[in-house]
Write a protein that holds these residues in place. Structure first.
Motif, mmCIF file in Angstrom:
data_model
loop_
_atom_site.group_PDB
_atom_site.id
_atom_site.type_symbol
_atom_site.label_atom_id
_atom_site.label_comp_id
_atom_site.label_asym_id
_atom_site.label_seq_id
_atom_site.Cartn_x
_atom_site.Cartn_y
_atom_site.Cartn_z
ATOM 1 N N MET A 95 1.011 -1.047 0.121
ATOM 2 C CA MET A 95 -0.012 0.028 -0.034
ATOM 3 C C MET A 95 0.887 1.258 0.027
ATOM 4 S SD MET A 95 -2.886 -1.149 0.087
ATOM 5 C CE MET A 95 -3.767 -2.666 0.236
ATOM 6 N N ALA A 96 0.204 2.307 -0.490
ATOM 7 C CA ALA A 96 1.175 3.577 -0.502
ATOM 8 C C ALA A 96 1.256 4.352 0.785
ATOM 9 C CB ALA A 96 0.275 4.464 -1.675
ATOM 10 N N LEU A 150 1.788 -1.694 9.426
ATOM 11 C CA LEU A 150 0.825 -1.848 10.569
ATOM 12 C C LEU A 150 0.959 -3.400 11.115
ATOM 13 C CD1 LEU A 150 -1.214 -0.082 12.014
ATOM 14 C CD2 LEU A 150 -2.961 -1.381 10.617
ATOM 15 N N PRO A 151 1.319 -3.516 12.179
ATOM 16 C CA PRO A 151 1.470 -4.851 12.570
ATOM 17 C C PRO A 151 0.149 -5.560 13.031
ATOM 18 C CG PRO A 151 2.219 -3.391 14.520
ATOM 19 C CD PRO A 151 1.767 -2.480 13.240
ATOM 20 N N ILE A 152 -0.129 -6.702 12.347
ATOM 21 C CA ILE A 152 -1.477 -7.365 12.557
ATOM 22 C C ILE A 152 -1.161 -8.731 13.490
ATOM 23 C CG2 ILE A 152 -3.173 -8.816 11.393
ATOM 24 C CD1 ILE A 152 -2.836 -6.291 10.249
ATOM 25 N N LEU A 190 -8.497 4.154 6.442
ATOM 26 C CA LEU A 190 -7.596 3.800 5.303
ATOM 27 C C LEU A 190 -7.627 2.147 4.984
ATOM 28 C CD1 LEU A 190 -4.559 5.822 6.375
ATOM 29 C CD2 LEU A 190 -5.948 6.182 4.199
ATOM 30 N N LEU A 191 -7.839 1.444 6.119
ATOM 31 C CA LEU A 191 -7.921 0.058 6.067
ATOM 32 C C LEU A 191 -9.332 -0.257 5.201
ATOM 33 C CD1 LEU A 191 -6.451 -1.182 9.333
ATOM 34 C CD2 LEU A 191 -5.670 -1.407 6.973
ATOM 35 N N GLY A 240 -10.611 -3.607 -0.731
ATOM 36 C CA GLY A 240 -10.553 -4.200 -2.105
ATOM 37 C C GLY A 240 -9.448 -4.749 -2.677
ATOM 38 N N ARG A 241 -8.431 -3.957 -2.543
ATOM 39 C CA ARG A 241 -7.125 -4.209 -2.759
ATOM 40 C C ARG A 241 -6.574 -5.822 -2.053
ATOM 41 N NH1 ARG A 241 -3.089 0.352 -3.602
ATOM 42 N NH2 ARG A 241 -1.842 -1.391 -4.528
#
Length: 119
Positions: free
Chosen positions: A24-25, A32-34, A66-67, A72-73
């Motif tokens: 992502m841009a 971001l830590p998942i 933003l998430l 979709g992406r």
């Protein structure tokens, strides 16, 4: 108790979602830590937990926004990587369990220090 297939799905999503985010841009979501994925209703819905402890409430709301826009992406990436027919709908939630465990550890350290001072 979750089925083995559902656990596999969650595990695979734990790998694929950070991969998708890394492309992502926006820097805020790129790194971001998942911290977890919890699938509901089979593979139709997935709650994705992230560590937002470095951000304040406004920034967390912006990150969630933003998430949502990148949803979709991320779905496209998951579908291309897995060959699944359908990808779960992602819902993003700030994982506060890490912050709570830090607070508990700090509390235990303070109790220990207070007991040493009493002796």
């Amino acid at each position: 108790m979750k089925s083995i297939n559902l656990q596999r799905t969650e595990s695979l999503l734990m790998e694929l979602i950070p991969e998708a985010l890394s492309s992502m841009a926006d820097e805020r979501i790129r790194s971001l830590p998942i911290t977890g994925v919890n699938c509901k209703n089979g593979k139709y819905d997935a709650i994705v937990y992230f560590d937002g402890s470095d951000y304040d409430k406004n920034e967390i709301n912006q990150i969630i926004s933003l998430l949502k826009k990148a949803n979709g992406r991320m779905k496209s990436h998951v579908l291309a990587s897995t060959g699944w027919y359908k990808c779960p709908n992602f819902k993003f939630v700030n994982d506060t369990s890490l912050e709570q465990s830090r607070n508990i550890e700090a509390l235990f350290a303070k109790i220990s220090k207070d007991k040493k001072e009493e002796e």
